[in-house]
Scaffold this active site. Sequence first.
Site, PDB file in Angstrom:
ATOM      1  N   LYS A 201       0.852  -1.182   0.000  1.00 37.23           N
ATOM      2  CA  LYS A 201       0.000   0.000   0.000  1.00 37.23           C
ATOM      3  C   LYS A 201       0.890   1.235   0.000  1.00 37.23           C
ATOM      4  O   LYS A 201       1.703   1.429   0.904  1.00 37.23           O
ATOM      5  CB  LYS A 201      -0.887  -0.013   1.247  1.00 37.23           C
ATOM      6  CG  LYS A 201      -1.829   1.165   1.319  1.00 37.23           C
ATOM      7  CD  LYS A 201      -2.853   0.988   2.415  1.00 37.23           C
ATOM      8  CE  LYS A 201      -3.756   2.195   2.513  1.00 37.23           C
ATOM      9  NZ  LYS A 201      -4.755   2.036   3.574  1.00 37.23           N
ATOM     10  N   LYS A 255      -2.173  -1.557  -3.932  1.00 40.86           N
ATOM     11  CA  LYS A 255      -3.039  -0.374  -3.867  1.00 40.86           C
ATOM     12  C   LYS A 255      -2.234   0.900  -3.866  1.00 40.86           C
ATOM     13  O   LYS A 255      -1.252   0.949  -3.127  1.00 40.86           O
ATOM     14  CB  LYS A 255      -3.837  -0.496  -2.566  1.00 40.86           C
ATOM     15  CG  LYS A 255      -4.746   0.659  -2.266  1.00 40.86           C
ATOM     16  CD  LYS A 255      -5.391   0.431  -0.936  1.00 40.86           C
ATOM     17  CE  LYS A 255      -6.198   1.661  -0.574  1.00 40.86           C
ATOM     18  NZ  LYS A 255      -6.647   1.629   0.779  1.00 40.86           N
TER      19      LYS A 255
HETATM   20  C1  PBG Z   1      -7.664   3.042   5.367  1.00 40.53           C
HETATM   21  C2  PBG Z   1      -7.962   2.923   3.929  1.00 40.53           C
HETATM   22  C3  PBG Z   1      -7.754   3.879   2.937  1.00 40.53           C
HETATM   23  C4  PBG Z   1      -8.315   3.354   1.772  1.00 40.53           C
HETATM   24  C5  PBG Z   1      -8.804   2.068   2.079  1.00 40.53           C
HETATM   25  N1  PBG Z   1      -8.560   1.805   3.427  1.00 40.53           N
HETATM   26  C6  PBG Z   1      -7.227   5.270   2.981  1.00 40.53           C
HETATM   27  C7  PBG Z   1      -5.908   5.577   3.539  1.00 40.53           C
HETATM   28  O1  PBG Z   1      -5.054   4.707   3.780  1.00 40.53           O
HETATM   29  O2  PBG Z   1      -5.709   6.759   3.801  1.00 40.53           O
HETATM   30  C8  PBG Z   1      -8.383   4.070   0.466  1.00 40.53           C
HETATM   31  C9  PBG Z   1      -9.367   3.561  -0.501  1.00 40.53           C
HETATM   32  C10 PBG Z   1      -9.677   4.465  -1.613  1.00 40.53           C
HETATM   33  O3  PBG Z   1      -9.084   5.553  -1.790  1.00 40.53           O
HETATM   34  O4  PBG Z   1     -10.570   4.115  -2.386  1.00 40.53           O
HETATM   35  N2  PBG Z   1      -6.550   2.478   5.875  1.00 40.53           N
END
Ligand code: PBG
Length: 329
Positions: A201, A255
């Site tokens: 991520k 992601k």
């Molecule tokens: C939280 C999380 C996030 C997303 C999914 N789970 C945001 C972040 O890490 O700030 C983002 C999903 C999206 O932008 O569609 N941990």
Amino acid sequence: MITGNYPNLRLRRSRKNDWSRRLIQESSLSSSDFILPIFLIEGKNIKQPIKTMPDVYRYTIDKLGIILDKAIKNKIPMVALFPHTKIKLKDKLGSEALNENNLVCQAIKYVKKRYKNEIGIMCDVALDPYTSHGHDGLLKSGYVLNDETINVLIKQSLLHAEIGCDVLAPSDMMDGRIGKIRKALDSEGHQMVQILSYAVKYASSFYGPFRDAVGSKGLLKGNKKTYQMDFRNSNEAIREVALDIKEGADMVMVKPGMPYLDIIKTVKDNFKIPVLAYQVSGEYSTISQSIKKGLIDKNSILESLISFKRAGANAIVSYYADRIEDLIK
Ligand code: PBG
């Protein structure tokens, strides 16, 4: 690799007719490839538009039937539940995450009671929807604490598992959390609850609309660069995935999606584990708004989604999941 030469070889030959193009297709999409994210909001009888995400809504629990009936009919395998938490319920420790009657817990109970095993439920394991500072874990002097955060994430995981969540998805990027969560699940009798690790991520600008959707926009102090990955790196992605597999992840996620197709391919080439792609909110809204403005046409949606399959993803988390059947037709 290339056998033959022009004029004997003409690649346009197989592109000439629709039947032939279909015949040689290398990738395809169906509803079974998708995970549908659903945003939850407190109250009754509300389907609330989200300003930053065209055609995406927040639902109160009693309205979930609208979106779930259709998802099940279309054979979407799983939904991902995300709560919009009221500001007064947020605190420094993210305590609401451990409230057994919080929105996500209520939704798990509702869906499992009404739909049993007709559809899987996935829940994020992270504290950001619940913290007043918007970070995924516990904060000390501006730094997110690793091991202390994991202790809370274990409790959050057990709570979701006890209520009936099928797939836990740690999205927090703490070191070592997959192993610790797996161990806790097993010792509490939840051997069959799966873990989908957000293993790779990146600290990304493409999460903006999501933070609006869950009500953490504007709250975030600083950025998430001390735990989410630097988007300049790809070797590090292999190390993250290797660790999470060793610790017991059943599936791994990359992601965001489109800017990281190379990473999806690298992960798939290196590990024979289900790899999921997350087409995140910023990607979704950019495409949707460009279509609304007439800059690009609607087929761009399928094109963006097929790119994940081509790169090797087994499934895709996408805000288009609920409309995919219409798009394929
Ligand atoms: C939280 C999380 C996030 C997303 C999914 N789970 C945001 C972040 O890490 O700030 C983002 C999903 C999206 O932008 O569609 N941990």
